[in-house]
Design a protein around this motif. Structure first.
Motif, PDB file in Angstrom:
ATOM      1  N   PRO A  89       0.810  -1.225   0.000  1.00 35.51           N
ATOM      2  CA  PRO A  89       0.000   0.000   0.000  1.00 35.51           C
ATOM      3  C   PRO A  89       0.843   1.275   0.000  1.00 35.51           C
ATOM      4  N   GLU A  90       2.003   1.218   0.646  1.00 38.92           N
ATOM      5  CA  GLU A  90       2.859   2.413   0.690  1.00 38.92           C
ATOM      6  C   GLU A  90       3.527   2.722  -0.644  1.00 38.92           C
ATOM      7  N   ASP A  91       3.380   1.854  -1.633  1.00 45.11           N
ATOM      8  CA  ASP A  91       3.865   2.141  -2.974  1.00 45.11           C
ATOM      9  C   ASP A  91       2.869   3.004  -3.753  1.00 45.11           C
ATOM     10  N   THR A  92       1.688   3.218  -3.187  1.00 45.15           N
ATOM     11  CA  THR A  92       0.686   4.052  -3.844  1.00 45.15           C
ATOM     12  C   THR A  92       1.238   5.446  -4.074  1.00 45.15           C
ATOM     13  N   SER A  93       1.204   5.894  -5.321  1.00 45.02           N
ATOM     14  CA  SER A  93       1.792   7.181  -5.675  1.00 45.02           C
ATOM     15  C   SER A  93       1.558   7.475  -7.150  1.00 45.02           C
ATOM     16  N   VAL A  94       1.900   8.676  -7.567  1.00 45.81           N
ATOM     17  CA  VAL A  94       2.014   8.969  -8.989  1.00 45.81           C
ATOM     18  C   VAL A  94       3.477   8.736  -9.368  1.00 45.81           C
ATOM     19  N   TYR A  95       3.682   7.951 -10.401  1.00 47.75           N
ATOM     20  CA  TYR A  95       5.029   7.599 -10.840  1.00 47.75           C
ATOM     21  C   TYR A  95       5.365   8.396 -12.104  1.00 47.75           C
ATOM     22  N   TYR A  96       6.566   8.980 -12.093  1.00 45.24           N
ATOM     23  CA  TYR A  96       7.014   9.831 -13.188  1.00 45.24           C
ATOM     24  C   TYR A  96       8.292   9.280 -13.803  1.00 45.24           C
ATOM     25  N   CYS A  97       8.351   9.323 -15.105  1.00 43.74           N
ATOM     26  CA  CYS A  97       9.570   8.998 -15.819  1.00 43.74           C
ATOM     27  C   CYS A  97      10.422  10.260 -15.917  1.00 43.74           C
ATOM     28  N   ASN A  98      11.728  10.084 -15.837  1.00 44.35           N
ATOM     29  CA  ASN A  98      12.656  11.216 -15.787  1.00 44.35           C
ATOM     30  C   ASN A  98      13.835  10.961 -16.709  1.00 44.35           C
ATOM     31  N   ALA A  99      14.240  12.013 -17.430  1.00 43.37           N
ATOM     32  CA  ALA A  99      15.402  11.889 -18.318  1.00 43.37           C
ATOM     33  C   ALA A  99      16.167  13.210 -18.270  1.00 43.37           C
ATOM     34  N   PRO A 100      17.248  13.256 -17.500  1.00 47.62           N
ATOM     35  CA  PRO A 100      18.013  14.498 -17.389  1.00 47.62           C
ATOM     36  C   PRO A 100      19.055  14.641 -18.493  1.00 47.62           C
ATOM     37  N   THR A 101      19.255  15.880 -18.925  1.00 42.57           N
ATOM     38  CA  THR A 101      20.367  16.196 -19.802  1.00 42.57           C
ATOM     39  C   THR A 101      21.146  17.341 -19.164  1.00 42.57           C
ATOM     40  N   THR A 102      22.166  17.806 -19.823  1.00 44.50           N
ATOM     41  CA  THR A 102      22.973  18.898 -19.270  1.00 44.50           C
ATOM     42  C   THR A 102      22.155  20.173 -19.084  1.00 44.50           C
ATOM     43  N   ASN A 103      21.258  20.426 -20.025  1.00 42.22           N
ATOM     44  CA  ASN A 103      20.546  21.707 -20.023  1.00 42.22           C
ATOM     45  C   ASN A 103      19.115  21.630 -19.524  1.00 42.22           C
ATOM     46  N   ILE A 104      18.517  20.487 -19.574  1.00 37.87           N
ATOM     47  CA  ILE A 104      17.106  20.371 -19.229  1.00 37.87           C
ATOM     48  C   ILE A 104      16.807  18.985 -18.693  1.00 37.87           C
ATOM     49  N   VAL A 105      15.811  18.925 -17.809  1.00 35.44           N
ATOM     50  CA  VAL A 105      15.344  17.638 -17.297  1.00 35.44           C
ATOM     51  C   VAL A 105      13.949  17.395 -17.860  1.00 35.44           C
ATOM     52  N   TYR A 106      13.800  16.274 -18.548  1.00 33.63           N
ATOM     53  CA  TYR A 106      12.506  15.928 -19.107  1.00 33.63           C
ATOM     54  C   TYR A 106      11.725  15.071 -18.118  1.00 33.63           C
ATOM     55  N   TRP A 107      10.431  15.329 -18.040  1.00 38.12           N
ATOM     56  CA  TRP A 107       9.522  14.557 -17.182  1.00 38.12           C
ATOM     57  C   TRP A 107       8.319  14.102 -17.997  1.00 38.12           C
ATOM     58  N   GLY A 108       7.820  12.956 -17.668  1.00 41.26           N
ATOM     59  CA  GLY A 108       6.557  12.510 -18.222  1.00 41.26           C
ATOM     60  C   GLY A 108       5.407  13.123 -17.440  1.00 41.26           C
ATOM     61  N   GLN A 109       4.190  12.794 -17.847  1.00 41.48           N
ATOM     62  CA  GLN A 109       3.010  13.384 -17.223  1.00 41.48           C
ATOM     63  C   GLN A 109       2.608  12.646 -15.953  1.00 41.48           C
ATOM     64  N   GLY A 110       3.162  11.483 -15.747  1.00 40.69           N
ATOM     65  CA  GLY A 110       2.858  10.716 -14.543  1.00 40.69           C
ATOM     66  C   GLY A 110       1.775   9.681 -14.773  1.00 40.69           C
ATOM     67  N   THR A 111       1.862   8.594 -14.030  1.00 37.34           N
ATOM     68  CA  THR A 111       0.844   7.554 -14.068  1.00 37.34           C
ATOM     69  C   THR A 111       0.556   7.109 -12.635  1.00 37.34           C
ATOM     70  N   GLN A 112      -0.730   6.995 -12.319  1.00 34.11           N
ATOM     71  CA  GLN A 112      -1.143   6.688 -10.942  1.00 34.11           C
ATOM     72  C   GLN A 112      -1.041   5.186 -10.684  1.00 34.11           C
ATOM     73  N   VAL A 113      -0.433   4.853  -9.565  1.00 32.43           N
ATOM     74  CA  VAL A 113      -0.400   3.479  -9.078  1.00 32.43           C
ATOM     75  C   VAL A 113      -1.066   3.461  -7.710  1.00 32.43           C
ATOM     76  N   THR A 114      -2.073   2.631  -7.571  1.00 34.90           N
ATOM     77  CA  THR A 114      -2.793   2.516  -6.308  1.00 34.90           C
ATOM     78  C   THR A 114      -2.776   1.056  -5.864  1.00 34.90           C
ATOM     79  N   VAL A 115      -2.283   0.828  -4.652  1.00 36.34           N
ATOM     80  CA  VAL A 115      -2.193  -0.528  -4.108  1.00 36.34           C
ATOM     81  C   VAL A 115      -3.144  -0.623  -2.925  1.00 36.34           C
ATOM     82  N   SER A 116      -4.119  -1.498  -3.038  1.00 41.83           N
ATOM     83  CA  SER A 116      -5.104  -1.654  -1.970  1.00 41.83           C
ATOM     84  C   SER A 116      -4.666  -2.748  -0.998  1.00 41.83           C
ATOM     85  N   SER A 117      -5.026  -2.566   0.258  1.00 44.08           N
ATOM     86  CA  SER A 117      -4.624  -3.547   1.286  1.00 44.08           C
ATOM     87  C   SER A 117      -5.653  -4.652   1.437  1.00 44.08           C
TER      88      SER A 117
END
Length: 115
Positions: free
Chosen positions: A87-115
């Protein structure tokens, strides 16, 4: 301009598995490393896992032994296989790709873990 698009989130019971995908619009060879972060409301975004262009990986202590990050350069995609979810893994997960000048992010995807 690089775009990162996440998919694969959803609702799962504790102990279950999900696989997240992050598809890049350009070649992932542009990036020395890519990673997955997660964030819950009111908390700082935290690193979950990262992978270098050479395939070296790094994991947060909380997910070691349960999550696996991988990359498919032919598909310009990075994956996060999540097993034994809690359950503690419940969160919005984002993909990340850093470069020297800019950090790219995705829009996020929700993960929900029920107990």
């Amino acid at each position: 301009q690089v775009q990162l698009v996440e998919s694969g989130g959803g609702l799962v019971q504790a102990g279950g598995s999900l696989r997240l995908s992050c598809a890049a619009s350009g070649s992932i060879f542009l990036f020395n490393a890519m990673g997955w972060y997660r964030q819950v409301p009111g908390k700082q975004r935290e690193l979950v896992a990262s992978i270098t262009s050479g395939g070296s990986t790094n994991y947060a202590d909380s997910v070691k032994g349960r999550f696996t990050i991988s990359r498919d350069s032919r598909k310009n995609t990075v994956y996060l296989q999540m097993n034994s979810l809690k359950p503690e893994d419940t969160s919005v997960y984002y993909c990340n790709a850093p470069t020297t000048n800019i950090v790219y992010w995705g829009q996020g995807t929700q993960v929900t873990v029920s107990s």
